[in-house]
Write an enzyme that holds these catalytic residues in place. Structure first.
Site, mmCIF file in Angstrom:
data_model
loop_
_atom_site.group_PDB
_atom_site.id
_atom_site.type_symbol
_atom_site.label_atom_id
_atom_site.label_comp_id
_atom_site.label_asym_id
_atom_site.label_seq_id
_atom_site.Cartn_x
_atom_site.Cartn_y
_atom_site.Cartn_z
ATOM 1 C CB SER A 1 -0.941 0.025 1.202
ATOM 2 O OG SER A 1 -1.998 -0.877 0.995
ATOM 3 C CE1 TYR B 1 -5.056 2.015 4.114
ATOM 4 C CE2 TYR B 1 -3.457 0.877 5.484
ATOM 5 C CZ TYR B 1 -3.898 1.277 4.242
ATOM 6 O OH TYR B 1 -3.176 0.960 3.142
HETATM 7 O O1 DON Z 1 -4.803 -4.744 -1.650
HETATM 8 C C1 DON Z 1 -4.113 -5.408 -0.910
HETATM 9 O O2 DON Z 1 -4.615 -6.204 -0.156
HETATM 10 C C2 DON Z 1 -2.596 -5.268 -0.901
HETATM 11 N N1 DON Z 1 -2.074 -5.415 -2.173
HETATM 12 C C3 DON Z 1 -2.152 -3.968 -0.283
HETATM 13 C C4 DON Z 1 -2.704 -3.792 1.093
HETATM 14 C C5 DON Z 1 -1.838 -3.017 2.021
HETATM 15 O O3 DON Z 1 -0.648 -2.948 1.926
HETATM 16 C C6 DON Z 1 -2.547 -2.429 3.170
HETATM 17 N N2 DON Z 1 -1.669 -1.669 4.010
HETATM 18 N N3 DON Z 1 -1.333 -1.608 5.089
#
Ligand code: DON
Length: 350
Positions: free
Chosen positions: A93, A270
């Protein structure tokens, strides 16, 4: 089908004139005070064992839970680092602010904000929800908003959009970066929640009909391999008005950087965004690969990597280290009782 795409993705995005390793400037003697503090923070937290490595993307579960790296990069090109600062992991993310910046640069403010809001959701990153008042995603830091931004910056063929993203990120890091195909495949195979979010947005007309292409762009963005130093350098590039401190390449259009930093500040962590702003006080972004990066306007980029995560999906050691860095260096945006964000400059000059 996935295999065919992977070939293109694997070879996508090699920026021609960048090295595979970034050579940094020599740090002046006064900088050793900073290095001592970075080393002390590494020592203090490297044995903390709380949290869990992400497993919902199976390939991420292979991360070494012991890895812990810290890197600080100043806007004048000095770098301070400790531990596993040179280990590669996927950006996850942490790609989202950069994709938002790219959408603003490519589509302009008005069009971009037709597809995403700038309000904190207070909810987990993968919530299947849109702002009920606007049917837009709440912000570009949650998955819904990030998929909407991926939809805006994707190109046809999809490999071209991925290549343009990898090129931009390589320019920001100052070295050639690449997508980890195994992680992208793992995300693609298990990404049903993201597919649900994307089809919800398609239903409301928030993204176009090329839903699979938007998801492919998003999964590739998340699967970019970076080191802690890469992230600190990208953060320093944002801090340095969009120019990479070492290569001096103008990577990001400065007129949009403040908007990206604002959304990072209010939404980057978040459902911990408020606590983070209160305690650390920096625009920042985390990723489930275990990275966190933060930006100190006109001063510094910081990045921490450690794969064990807390319940909100943020690196446990990363949060501890960032709190300590912010407190030692007076980095909190509203720190008024010391020399604040000019502290780094002051230390380098004395
Ligand atoms: O969409 C997802 O689940 C992952 N590719 C990225 C999520 C993520 O890194 C959330 N962050 N803390």
């Amino acid at each position: 089908m996935i295999g065919e795409d992977s070939e293109a993705v694997e070879t996508a995005g090699r920026t021609k004139n960048l090295p595979s390793l970034l050579s940094i400037r020599e740090t002046p003697a006064a900088g050793s005070h900073i290095q001592d503090i970075v080393d002390a923070i590494y020592e203090k937290y490297h044995n903390v064992d709380d949290g869990e490595v992400a497993t919902y993307i199976p390939e991420l579960s292979k991360a070494n839970p012991k890895h812990f790296g810290i890197c600080l990069a100043t806007v004048d090109g000095h770098v301070f680092r400790a531990g596993d600062w040179n280990k590669e992991f996927t950006i996850q993310s942490m790609c989202k602010p950069f994709a938002f910046q790219m959408a603003l640069e490519q589509c302009g403010m008005e069009k971009t904000l037709q597809h995403v809001g700038v309000e904190p959701s207070g909810d987990p990153f993968n919530s299947i929800e849109l702002d009920p008042k606007t049917t837009r995603p709440f912000n570009p830091m949650v998955n819904a908003g990030a998929i909407a931004m991926a939809s805006l910056i994707k190109k046809s063929p999809v490999e071209a959009g991925i290549e343009s993203y990898v090129d931009k990120m390589s320019q920001a890091a100052g070295r050639n970066l690449r997508v980890d195909w195994a992680v992208m495949q793992s995300e693609t195979l298990t990404g049903n929640r993201n597919r649900a979010i994307a089809y919800l947005m398609r239903n409301f007309g928030t993204i176009d009909e090329q839903v699979n292409e938007s998801l492919q762009q998003y999964f590739a963005q998340c699967s970019l391999l970076v080191t802690c130093q890469d992230m600190a350098m990208m953060a320093a590039t944002l801090a340095n008005m969009g120019a990479n401190p070492i290569t001096e390449a103008r990577v990001f259009d400065v007129q949009y950087v403040k908007y990206v930093l604002t959304v990072m500040f209010t939404c980057g962590l978040y459902d911990y965004a408020g606590g983070w702003a209160y305690e650390v006080g920096l625009p920042a972004k985390s990723g489930v690969g275990g990275g966190i990066f933060g930006v100190v306007n006109r001063q510094l980029g910081i990045a921490v990597y450690s794969p064990k995560l807390d319940a909100q999906g943020n690196s446990v050691r990363g949060i501890l280290a960032c709190k300590e860095l912010a407190s030692h260096f007076g980095l909190h945006a509203f720190e008024l009782t010391n020399v604040g964000s000019s502290f780094m400059q002051w230390m380098l000059e004395t």
